[in-house]
Enzyme design. Structure first.
Site, PDB file in Angstrom:
ATOM      1  N   SER A 217       0.880  -1.189   0.135  1.00 15.75           N
ATOM      2  CA  SER A 217      -0.136  -0.038  -0.034  1.00 15.75           C
ATOM      3  C   SER A 217       0.987   1.251   0.046  1.00 15.75           C
ATOM      4  CB  SER A 217      -1.034  -0.018   0.976  1.00 15.75           C
ATOM      5  OG  SER A 217      -0.374  -0.149   2.254  1.00 15.75           O
ATOM      6  N   GLU A 218       1.906   1.337   0.830  1.00 15.40           N
ATOM      7  CA  GLU A 218       3.088   2.482   0.615  1.00 15.40           C
ATOM      8  C   GLU A 218       4.525   1.739   0.525  1.00 15.40           C
ATOM      9  OE1 GLU A 218      -0.787   4.382   2.333  1.00 15.40           O
ATOM     10  OE2 GLU A 218       0.181   2.872   3.173  1.00 15.40           O
ATOM     11  N   THR A 219       5.054   2.554   0.085  1.00 17.16           N
ATOM     12  CA  THR A 219       6.657   2.448   0.308  1.00 17.16           C
ATOM     13  C   THR A 219       7.361   3.861   0.506  1.00 17.16           C
ATOM     14  OG1 THR A 219       6.601   0.544  -1.465  1.00 17.16           O
ATOM     15  CG2 THR A 219       8.710   1.537  -0.949  1.00 17.16           C
TER      16      THR A 219
END
Length: 120
Positions: free
Chosen positions: A44-46
């Site tokens: 979902s996020e990096t």
């Protein structure tokens, strides 16, 4: 390639939280490379940790999803601070980590756990 780690955020134990990829020392990465890497992780996020531009910050972070960059997000803020500290980051003020991101400076309280007040 620069080192990265995957951390569990909001979990009560391993493999129980929101996964986040954190890339350390990403100052040589282009925006395109960051976007491509975030797409590759398929999380979902990096986040990408960078030297701060503001002297009041301990580090700077850029947050990417598979679709693009975000100015701020909660679980990447906590996970990035945790990864930065775990990698040996030393805050300017004990017990307080200051993250610089797209919305500005986000102070985090650091005692037994990390906590912050969401920016406007």
């Amino acid at each position: 390639m620069t080192a990265f780690r995957q951390v569990d955020v909001f979990g009560s134990g391993p493999l129980s939280g929101n996964p986040l990829a954190v890339v350390h020392d990403a100052d040589s990465w282009s925006t395109d490379q960051m976007a491509r890497f975030a797409n590759w992780t398929n999380l979902s996020e990096t986040t990408f940790l960078l030297p701060p531009l503001d002297a009041a910050a301990d580090y700077r972070v850029r947050i990417f999803t598979v679709d693009g960059e975000l100015p701020f997000a909660g679980h990447p803020t906590l996970g990035s601070a945790h990864a930065w500290l775990e990698a040996g980051g030393i805050p300017q003020t004990p017990g307080r980590v200051v993250q610089e991101c797209g919305v500005g400076l986000v102070p985090l309280h650091h005692a037994q756990r990390l906590a912050f007040a969401a920016p406007a």
